[in-house]
Design an enzyme around this catalytic site. Structure first.
Site, PDB file in Angstrom:
ATOM      1  N   ASP A   1       8.804  -1.671   0.030  1.00 28.01           N
ATOM      2  CA  ASP A   1       7.699  -0.940   0.650  1.00 28.01           C
ATOM      3  C   ASP A   1       6.378  -1.583   0.259  1.00 28.01           C
ATOM      4  O   ASP A   1       6.209  -2.058  -0.864  1.00 28.01           O
ATOM      5  CB  ASP A   1       7.711   0.539   0.225  1.00 28.01           C
ATOM      6  CG  ASP A   1       7.481   0.738  -1.265  1.00 28.01           C
ATOM      7  OD1 ASP A   1       6.427   1.265  -1.645  1.00 28.01           O
ATOM      8  OD2 ASP A   1       8.360   0.350  -2.065  1.00 28.01           O
ATOM      9  N   SER A   2       5.444  -1.623   1.205  1.00 24.63           N
ATOM     10  CA  SER A   2       4.103  -2.179   1.005  1.00 24.63           C
ATOM     11  C   SER A   2       4.203  -3.630   0.522  1.00 24.63           C
ATOM     12  O   SER A   2       4.778  -4.468   1.204  1.00 24.63           O
ATOM     13  CB  SER A   2       3.312  -1.306   0.034  1.00 24.63           C
ATOM     14  OG  SER A   2       1.944  -1.650   0.048  1.00 24.63           O
ATOM     15  N   ALA A   3       3.659  -3.942  -0.667  1.00 23.17           N
ATOM     16  CA  ALA A   3       3.774  -5.308  -1.190  1.00 23.17           C
ATOM     17  C   ALA A   3       5.230  -5.683  -1.432  1.00 23.17           C
ATOM     18  O   ALA A   3       5.617  -6.850  -1.304  1.00 23.17           O
ATOM     19  CB  ALA A   3       2.975  -5.444  -2.479  1.00 23.17           C
TER      20      ALA A   3
END
Length: 553
Positions: free
Chosen positions: A260-262
């Protein structure tokens, strides 16, 4: 064939080039002094929490009571306040240069105190695994040592000796490369709890174990940008994947890479490396990939122009300053233009050509599930990422269809937030169906001799052929079981714990920012006279209908 995305002059910004984007990022960098000075930063952060909770929060409450004033009409008042508060907290990171928000990887956690996971230390991958993009960028990291400059962080004298502190590693004797990796096996609930499991991002593996057919999740605590510039996080991901396949004996066809995200960016990069280099080092691609709000354009090309840069600005938890600050730390050891030229760094960059096949494409990537929120600032570059993945399917189809799930009112990485559990529950239910289709799909028939060699079977031919037959039968039964069942859905997810609970959560989040990197105890007694008053009385009984849901029904 490569095809560059047409880039028009947006709102008088001129031609989009790598140099132009860098110039804008540098010009708009936060002037953080005196906030980065430890003494003034401490005073500022204390005042920040007090002003936010005692003055701004009541003001925001009055502002958002009328539904017409809310960033999203479907949000409750409580969600409006959470998003506004989280965005204000996010702005602290660059303004005060808070770079120690992750767990201290040098500290081993007590397995007895972990409620949902089992800690494990993964050994470094062998040197032969260092090839391709990670080798090239690691070589650049060593060559540039002593000149690691976070380009999008402001300093009056950027070339002054020692101005960048620990962000500019000058120790000649230190060799960067593969290293031990901290990770956690999530397999279900145990007993107590620990810091690594109270982090918001741990909500995803904990939920997946309960609400999906995936019951063993290896969560990798990869090295973070402030102390480990690129490609060190990628090296940790490679070590973890190698350990699963070559040490633990998990077949690639039984692995799904997710993030998730980075972490979504890292999952994309690992998968690209496995496609480009894995065949030469004896590791294959995973069965599938799950990306949750992935950061896919580290060069900010999708924010070019007045309209683009304002996209979902008032709806998301991400502040304007956070992305450039994080990117500056992550890429400080590499040439600046790499964020606009490398598909490993920015696969959704508008300055990188879109192609059906070749190095820039997603050709031969495994089946992919992407989820993101319609209210998040990264939604445009995630949509572009999705379009590019779909374009690469024109030549080679995955074993099942890719899927994109858009939660209309979800913020960036909304699945980690308890106050968006209702939106997250819809994702888990949809993801469960997709994962079961993926895991029950038939793979190409295995070559018996190759299986025998991979399992190191030394018995006579008739014996190992029978073992392989039993293995196939077992896997077929497993596929049928996965396909015919459904995971438990999340229970009641509406957050009705009341205004006092929300105030308590917000004060804890704010105080965590104060205690981070400021040498202040986690529960500072000297702040008690201030923090004891951070729960103002609004004249409400917690047993009554929450006032922030007055619009409900």
């Amino acid at each position: 064939m490569d095809e560059k995305t047409p880039i028009a002059d947006q709102d008088g910004w001129g031609e989009m080039t790598s140099e132009a984007i860098q110039a804008i990022l540098i010009a708009n960098a936060v002037r953080s002094y005196p906030y980065r000075h430890p003494f003034f930063r401490r005073l500022y952060l204390i005042g920040f929490v007090i002003v936010t909770l005692l003055i701004l929060l009541p003001a925001w409450s009055l502002l958002y009571i009328p539904i017409k004033n809310r960033p999203r009409s479907q949000w409750t008042l409580k969600q409006c306040l959470r998003v506004r508060f989280s965005r204000r907290l996010c702005g602290l990171v660059a303004r005060c240069e808070l770079d120690s928000l992750g767990r201290d990887l040098a500290t081993d956690l007590d397995p007895i105190k972990l409620k949902h996971s089992h800690p494990v230390t993964i050994p470094p991958a062998p040197p032969r695994m260092l090839r391709g993009h990670p080798k090239d960028t690691l070589d650049q990291l060593h060559v540039s040592r002593g000149r690691w400059i976070p380009r999008f962080i402001h300093r009056n004298d950027r070339g002054k000796q020692g101005i960048w502190g620990r962000w500019n590693e000058e120790e000649d004797g230190k060799v960067y490369g593969f290293d031990d990796v901290k990770a956690f096996w999530y397999t279900g609930e145990k007993s107590a709890t620990e810091e690594a499991e109270t982090d918001a991002t741990s909500n995803i593996p904990k939920a997946l174990v309960k609400h999906s057919p995936i019951h063993h999740i290896l969560s990798v605590d990869y090295r973070l940008a402030p102390t480990a510039p690129w490609p060190l996080p990628l090296l940790d991901a490679i070590s973890a994947y190698y350990w699963l396949v070559k040490v633990e004996g998990v077949e690639e066809s039984d692995i799904i890479v997710a993030g998730d995200s980075a972490g979504g960016h890292l999952a994309l990069t690992l998968t690209r490396w496995l496609r480009d280099e894995g065949g030469d080092v004896g590791v294959g691609l995973p069965r599938g990939m799950v990306l949750m709000s992935p950061w896919a354009d580290l060069g900010f090309t999708n924010a070019w122009g007045d309209e683009a840069i304002k996209h979902n600005k008032d709806c998301d938890t991400i502040d304007d300053t956070f992305g450039p600050f994080a990117c500056a730390l992550l890429l400080r050891a590499l040439p600046a233009e790499i964020m606009h030229t490398s598909p490993y760094i920015s696969p959704a960059s508008l300055l990188i050509p879109s192609s059906v096949n070749g190095q820039y494409s997603f050709e031969n990537f495994p089946a992919t599930y992407i989820v993101y929120g319609g209210a998040e600032r990264l939604s445009t570059n995630i949509q572009l990422l999705w379009n590019r993945i779909r374009r690469s399917r024109e030549l080679v189809k995955p074993i099942i269809s890719d899927r994109a799930f858009v939660s209309p009112d979800g913020v960036h990485d909304f699945m980690i937030f308890p106050w968006m559990a209702e939106e997250a529950s819809e994702v888990y239910e949809d993801l469960d169906v997709w994962l079961r289709q993926l895991l029950s799909a038939d793979l190409p028939e295995e070559d018996e001799q190759s299986v025998a060699e991979s399992l190191e079977l030394e018995e006579d031919e008739s014996s190992w052929r029978e073992m392989i037959r039993q293995r196939r039968l077992t896997r077929q039964m497993t596929r049928e079981s996965i396909k015919s069942h459904k995971s438990p859905v999340m229970g009641p997810v509406r957050d009705d714990l009341g205004m006092m609970r929300m105030m308590e959560d917000m004060s804890e989040e704010g105080l965590s920012m104060i205690t981070t990197d400021l040498f202040i105890p986690k529960s500072p007694e000297w702040l008690t006279p201030l923090t004891s008053d951070l729960r103002p009385d609004y004249g409400m009984d917690d047993d009554e209908i929450p006032w922030y849901d007055l619009d409900a029904g």
